[in-house]
Design an enzyme around this catalytic site. Structure first.
Site, PDB file in Angstrom:
ATOM      1  N   SER A 165       0.846  -1.197   0.000  1.00  0.00           N
ATOM      2  CA  SER A 165       0.000   0.000   0.000  1.00  0.00           C
ATOM      3  C   SER A 165       0.879   1.244   0.000  1.00  0.00           C
ATOM      4  O   SER A 165       2.074   1.168   0.298  1.00  0.00           O
ATOM      5  CB  SER A 165      -0.864  -0.040   1.264  1.00  0.00           C
ATOM      6  N   TYR A 178      -2.084  -0.050  10.376  1.00  0.00           N
ATOM      7  CA  TYR A 178      -2.162  -0.436   8.954  1.00  0.00           C
ATOM      8  C   TYR A 178      -0.889   0.009   8.233  1.00  0.00           C
ATOM      9  O   TYR A 178      -0.327  -0.733   7.420  1.00  0.00           O
ATOM     10  CB  TYR A 178      -3.410   0.200   8.340  1.00  0.00           C
TER      11      TYR A 178
HETATM   12  P1  NAD Z   1     -12.006  -5.641   0.823  1.00  0.00           P
HETATM   13  O1  NAD Z   1     -12.415  -5.337   2.220  1.00  0.00           O
HETATM   14  O2  NAD Z   1     -12.947  -5.394  -0.294  1.00  0.00           O
HETATM   15  O3  NAD Z   1     -11.504  -7.160   0.725  1.00  0.00           O
HETATM   16  C1  NAD Z   1     -10.790  -7.804   1.747  1.00  0.00           C
HETATM   17  C2  NAD Z   1     -11.305  -9.231   1.841  1.00  0.00           C
HETATM   18  O4  NAD Z   1     -10.495  -9.928   2.798  1.00  0.00           O
HETATM   19  C3  NAD Z   1     -12.752  -9.323   2.326  1.00  0.00           C
HETATM   20  O5  NAD Z   1     -13.524 -10.098   1.416  1.00  0.00           O
HETATM   21  C4  NAD Z   1     -12.644 -10.009   3.694  1.00  0.00           C
HETATM   22  O6  NAD Z   1     -13.734 -10.869   3.988  1.00  0.00           O
HETATM   23  C5  NAD Z   1     -11.354 -10.788   3.545  1.00  0.00           C
HETATM   24  N1  NAD Z   1     -10.741 -11.092   4.849  1.00  0.00           N
HETATM   25  C6  NAD Z   1     -10.653 -10.275   5.920  1.00  0.00           C
HETATM   26  N2  NAD Z   1     -10.060 -10.918   6.940  1.00  0.00           N
HETATM   27  C7  NAD Z   1      -9.766 -12.165   6.498  1.00  0.00           C
HETATM   28  C8  NAD Z   1      -9.169 -13.304   7.089  1.00  0.00           C
HETATM   29  N3  NAD Z   1      -8.713 -13.279   8.365  1.00  0.00           N
HETATM   30  N4  NAD Z   1      -9.033 -14.429   6.356  1.00  0.00           N
HETATM   31  C9  NAD Z   1      -9.486 -14.464   5.075  1.00  0.00           C
HETATM   32  N5  NAD Z   1     -10.071 -13.421   4.460  1.00  0.00           N
HETATM   33  C10 NAD Z   1     -10.220 -12.285   5.164  1.00  0.00           C
HETATM   34  O7  NAD Z   1     -10.638  -4.826   0.616  1.00  0.00           O
HETATM   35  P2  NAD Z   1      -9.830  -4.454  -0.695  1.00  0.00           P
HETATM   36  O8  NAD Z   1      -9.804  -2.973  -0.769  1.00  0.00           O
HETATM   37  O9  NAD Z   1     -10.265  -5.258  -1.854  1.00  0.00           O
HETATM   38  O10 NAD Z   1      -8.359  -4.856  -0.225  1.00  0.00           O
HETATM   39  C11 NAD Z   1      -7.650  -5.971  -0.716  1.00  0.00           C
HETATM   40  C12 NAD Z   1      -6.184  -5.783  -0.346  1.00  0.00           C
HETATM   41  O11 NAD Z   1      -5.685  -4.595  -0.958  1.00  0.00           O
HETATM   42  C13 NAD Z   1      -5.945  -5.611   1.153  1.00  0.00           C
HETATM   43  O12 NAD Z   1      -4.722  -6.227   1.499  1.00  0.00           O
HETATM   44  C14 NAD Z   1      -5.825  -4.118   1.309  1.00  0.00           C
HETATM   45  O13 NAD Z   1      -5.097  -3.781   2.452  1.00  0.00           O
HETATM   46  C15 NAD Z   1      -5.094  -3.765   0.029  1.00  0.00           C
HETATM   47  N6  NAD Z   1      -5.174  -2.382  -0.399  1.00  0.00           N
HETATM   48  C16 NAD Z   1      -6.371  -1.752  -0.588  1.00  0.00           C
HETATM   49  C17 NAD Z   1      -6.366  -0.430  -1.010  1.00  0.00           C
HETATM   50  C18 NAD Z   1      -7.643   0.329  -1.212  1.00  0.00           C
HETATM   51  O14 NAD Z   1      -7.582   1.545  -1.458  1.00  0.00           O
HETATM   52  N7  NAD Z   1      -8.791  -0.320  -1.139  1.00  0.00           N
HETATM   53  C19 NAD Z   1      -5.175   0.241  -1.252  1.00  0.00           C
HETATM   54  C20 NAD Z   1      -3.974  -0.446  -1.061  1.00  0.00           C
HETATM   55  C21 NAD Z   1      -3.994  -1.753  -0.643  1.00  0.00           C
END
Ligand code: NAD
Length: 282
Positions: A165, A178
């Site tokens: 991130s 985070y």
């Molecule tokens: P999201 O919340 O849509 O998806 C995350 C998924 O992880 C969810 O479906 C949730 O049920 C699952 N999850 C949570 N805890 C879990 C566990 N213990 N075991 C298995 N599954 C679990 O989030 P997203 O935005 O799609 O994020 C995906 C990745 O990208 C994450 O690592 C997030 O930190 C990273 N990220 C997101 C952004 C953003 O702007 N959204 C930016 C940079 C990085």
């Protein structure tokens, strides 16, 4: 699904964690579109199943599994089932992750009169919330790597893709756990890339910029749907002037997973951020 370019992942088995979520459901679909059989892992089985159904309806092969990336026994059980359903694992995308309000301060800066206000300051942060976020992102990357990379040992063209991130480069205000956890994910990507370099498993990461998804919606949008002050700051610090959309992640993901295109690339983290990490603000 329209891809910017196609790579050949035929005969590969890919595990995608967090595949019930916004970003990783997209990555699972992209990987399936290139011919891999995909295991979609998520705490939320129904969400992962819906995306697996979509992949299967489009002619791919996908299975959904309820999994907790923080529980090694849960991962081991799922791995056994994946072996029966799909075969040995070639590709792992460590996508489960996110922040939590319990590890978030209300304000960006501490002020002298904070004690008189009804706010959650740094001093009020609940250590269990901090541990939850740190573990979800860092341990939730390390444990699936331990469990699934053992399938990759001694086989060709296997690789791991972690999700870091913008926080990993410079911490964002309000979210210390985070930020620290994603810095750890980037650091671990380099560590594991070096560790696995003699046995041919490449380990890379992508660092998405700002995407509006479930895990950050409370920081980006007010209850009435209007943008928060933070949203304005993000967009003004993103030279390309918009939030990312999942399609922006497709090309870098395919490049890093395709051993033909990135055979000599390991230990890198590609920012996909509209220029955020390059911009000083002036
Ligand atoms: P999201 O919340 O849509 O998806 C995350 C998924 O992880 C969810 O479906 C949730 O049920 C699952 N999850 C949570 N805890 C879990 C566990 N213990 N075991 C298995 N599954 C679990 O989030 P997203 O935005 O799609 O994020 C995906 C990745 O990208 C994450 O690592 C997030 O930190 C990273 N990220 C997101 C952004 C953003 O702007 N959204 C930016 C940079 C990085």
């Amino acid at each position: 699904m329209k891809l910017p370019f196609k790579v050949n992942l035929k005969n590969k088995v890919a595990v995608v964690t967090g595949a019930g979520g916004v970003i990783c459901s997209h990555l699972a679909k992209v990987i399936a579109e290139c011919g891999a059989r995909v295991a979609l892992l998520d705490l939320n089985k129904d969400a992962a199943q819906a995306f697996a159904d979509e992949i299967n309806a489009n002619g791919g092969t996908a299975f959904a599994y309820e999994t907790n990336v923080l529980k090694k026994d849960s991962l081991e059980q799922v791995k056994e089932q994946i072996h029966k359903d799909l075969g040995l694992v070639d590709i792992l995308v460590n996508g489960a992750g996110g922040n939590n309000p319990r590890a978030t301060t209300d304000n960006e800066y501490a002020e002298l009169d904070d004690a008189k206000k009804q706010i959650k300051t740094f001093f009020d942060l609940d250590v269990s919330g901090v541990e939850f976020v740190f573990n979800l992102n860092f341990i939730g990357t390390l444990l699936p790597s331990q469990v699934f990379a053992s399938d990759m040992v001694g086989r060709k063209d296997c690789s791991i893709l972690n999700i870091s991130s913008m926080n990993a480069y410079t911490p964002l205000t309000k979210i210390p756990a985070y930020s620290g956890a994603k810095a750890a994910v980037s650091n671990f990507t380099q560590w594991l890339a070096v560790h696995f370099s003699h046995i041919g498993i490449r380990v890379n990461a992508i660092a998405p910029g700002f995407f509006s998804t479930k895990q950050n919606e409370k920081l980006l949008w007010n209850n009435d749907g209007t943008p928060t002050v933070r949203t304005g700051k993000i967009l003004s610090a993103t030279p390309m002037g918009r939030f990312g959309v999942v399609e922006d992640l497709t090309g870098a993901t395919l490049f890093l997973l395709d051993s033909k295109g990135s055979e000599f690339v390991t230990g890198v983290c590609i920012p996909i951020d509209g220029g955020f990490s390059a911009y000083s603000g002036v």
